[in-house]
Design a protein around this motif. Structure first.
Motif: not given
Lengths: 100, 100
Positions: A31, A62, A64, A66, A70
């Motif tokens: 990530d 994908e 996400r 936070e 990003t």
DNA sequence: ATATCATATTGACAAAATTTGATTTGATGT
DNA sequence: ACATCAAATCAAATTTTGTCAATATGATAT
């Protein structure tokens, strides 16, 4: 309206650019937030954002949110779909009328 | 000099265009000569030739000369390579330091 | 409310990909 | 040799992508 082939082409569009492959390489280790990616690749911020959009729209990556960051990661589902699609697109159709 | 990512990008460049996906579709039913393809798709002769070159250079399609005709078919070897490449490019690296 | 940071979006431009029409090449037939 | 057909190549025009700089947005902190 978007044809099926256009939709399929989008998946592979994610993979047909050197920079995007580099980004995928960076994402393979896990990530990452955009700012991290930006440090590891020689393009500007808006250019990175442009590429990330293409990657996300292909389904292979994908994102996400936070806070203000990003985070991006490779989508197992999306990758798996892409692999199946590629397999389908290149499978020779054994029931076809034209085998020689 | 060509980087590895540039080389990989070429494989997927073959697949990121609507027209080329249509050509692959036609090829899935078996071996076709360019003139047959030309009848089944709405592009000019030189344009078809251009796309066939890209497909062949990607390894996904192979060509065979027969008299004045060129026959094309999907390459099992090339397709298989592309699938493995895609799997590799999207596999998450489990030994990496950064799993969360 | 204002300031700041991360990211997204926009518009202008440059570079790359695609299309088109003309020409060339290479094989075949007369 | 000449004509013909299939396909490749070339040059020019057009379209699509990618980059950059500037600006906008949205979250957070003061």
């Amino acid at each position: 309206m978007e044809t099926l082939n256009e939709k399929h082409a989008k998946v592979f569009k994610a993979l047909c650019d050197e920079k995007r492959l580099h980004i995928l390489e960076l994402l393979r280790n896990g990530d990452n937030c955009a700012c991290e990616l930006l440090e590891n690749i020689d393009i500007g911020q808006s250019s990175l954002s442009y590429h990330m959009k293409i990657l996300v729209e292909s389904g292979i990556v994908e994102s996400r949110q936070e806070g203000k960051w990003t985070h991006y990661k490779i989508s197992e589902q999306g990758s798996s779909n892409a692999i199946h699609l590629l397999r389908e697109l290149t499978s020779t159709n054994c029931t076809g009328k034209k085998e020689n």
